[in-house]
Scaffold this active site. Structure first.
Site, PDB file in Angstrom:
ATOM      1  N   CYS A   2       0.806  -1.217   0.000  1.00 29.18           N
ATOM      2  CA  CYS A   2       0.000   0.000   0.000  1.00 29.18           C
ATOM      3  C   CYS A   2       0.841   1.271   0.000  1.00 29.18           C
ATOM      4  O   CYS A   2       0.380   2.311  -0.424  1.00 29.18           O
ATOM      5  CB  CYS A   2      -0.902   0.009   1.230  1.00 29.18           C
ATOM      6  SG  CYS A   2       0.008   0.279   2.757  1.00 29.18           S
ATOM      7  N   GLU A 105      -1.092  -2.744   5.510  1.00 27.80           N
ATOM      8  CA  GLU A 105      -1.983  -3.012   4.382  1.00 27.80           C
ATOM      9  C   GLU A 105      -3.418  -2.742   4.838  1.00 27.80           C
ATOM     10  O   GLU A 105      -3.726  -2.788   6.032  1.00 27.80           O
ATOM     11  CB  GLU A 105      -1.860  -4.467   3.904  1.00 27.80           C
ATOM     12  CG  GLU A 105      -0.495  -4.867   3.399  1.00 27.80           C
ATOM     13  CD  GLU A 105      -0.182  -4.305   2.016  1.00 27.80           C
ATOM     14  OE1 GLU A 105      -1.015  -3.538   1.486  1.00 27.80           O
ATOM     15  OE2 GLU A 105       0.882  -4.644   1.481  1.00 27.80           O
TER      16      GLU A 105
END
Length: 226
Positions: A2, A105
């Protein structure tokens, strides 16, 4: 991956695990690094080796070649293409380790929100992320376009199963080999492709949604929530 991570312990804590015998040339200081919620463009501590000495420099997360000023600087590079693609050709041989404590994440929750998860080693040791970049050496001063990208691989399942990419993470032994300028580029490519740590080396837990705001910092961001 991410694009959010933590790097909060001191640089000497990271280097001690690498067991590199020569003294560290330290340009990031001795205090804890205190990045609990680092986002792209953050300046982070990185390790690189010049001749027989290991250096710690502060380097911006993100890099692009001089001819790509019309696009945002990537923060990650796909391991399948990084060694041979034109975009990263100028820095492929400039290998770094980005030592971090964990990364984050996000996964879709039942209430249609996004739930953040922290991922770290099961032994809570340093996470040595393979990276490449443009950085100062003993012969060059810092430049405005210095920076780094973290190399990512297919997640291959088994790690939360929430994202298709994750950083290539090395054991301490492989991290030393990656840093060594004597390691051939072909060997480095094989390491990145096939010798990163498997999902069994990691654990993960939910954290509070405050981590979603990159302005938020502090140890509470990495604490486990129900």
């Amino acid at each position: 991956m991410c694009g959010r991570l933590s790097q909060y312990r001191g640089i000497h804590d990271f280097v001690a695990v690498l067991s590199i015998p020569d003294a560290l040339i330290n340009y990031v200081g001795d205090a804890p690094l205190a990045h609990y919620n680092a986002a792209p463009t953050t300046t982070l501590a990185v390790l690189h080796q010049h001749q027989q000495r290991v250096y710690a420099h502060a380097l911006r997360w993100g890099w692009r070649p001089h001819w790509a000023k019309d696009r945002a600087a990537p923060i990650n590079a796909r391991v399948e293409k990084v060694a041979h693609g034109a975009f990263f050709r100028a820095i492929w041989r400039h290998r770094l380790i980005v030592p971090v404590d964990n990364w984050f994440e996000w996964v879709d929750a039942e209430d249609n929100s996004r739930q953040p998860w922290l991922i770290r080693r099961t032994d809570h040791g340093p996470v040595f992320c393979a990276a490449i970049g443009q950085f100062p050496t003993t012969e060059t001063a810092s430049r405005d376009d210095d920076g780094f990208v973290i190399i990512t691989a297919d997640s291959a399942g088994g790690m939360l199963d929430i994202h298709d990419r994750r950083p290539v993470v090395f054991s301490a032994e492989r991290a030393r080999e990656w840093l060594d300028p004597a390691t051939p580029a072909e060997r480095a490519e094989q390491m990145a492709l096939f010798e990163g740590e498997s999902s069994e080396a990691f654990e993960w837990h939910k954290v509070g949604k405050a981590v979603g705001n990159a302005r938020n910092q502090g140890a509470e961001l990495i604490e486990k929530v129900a």
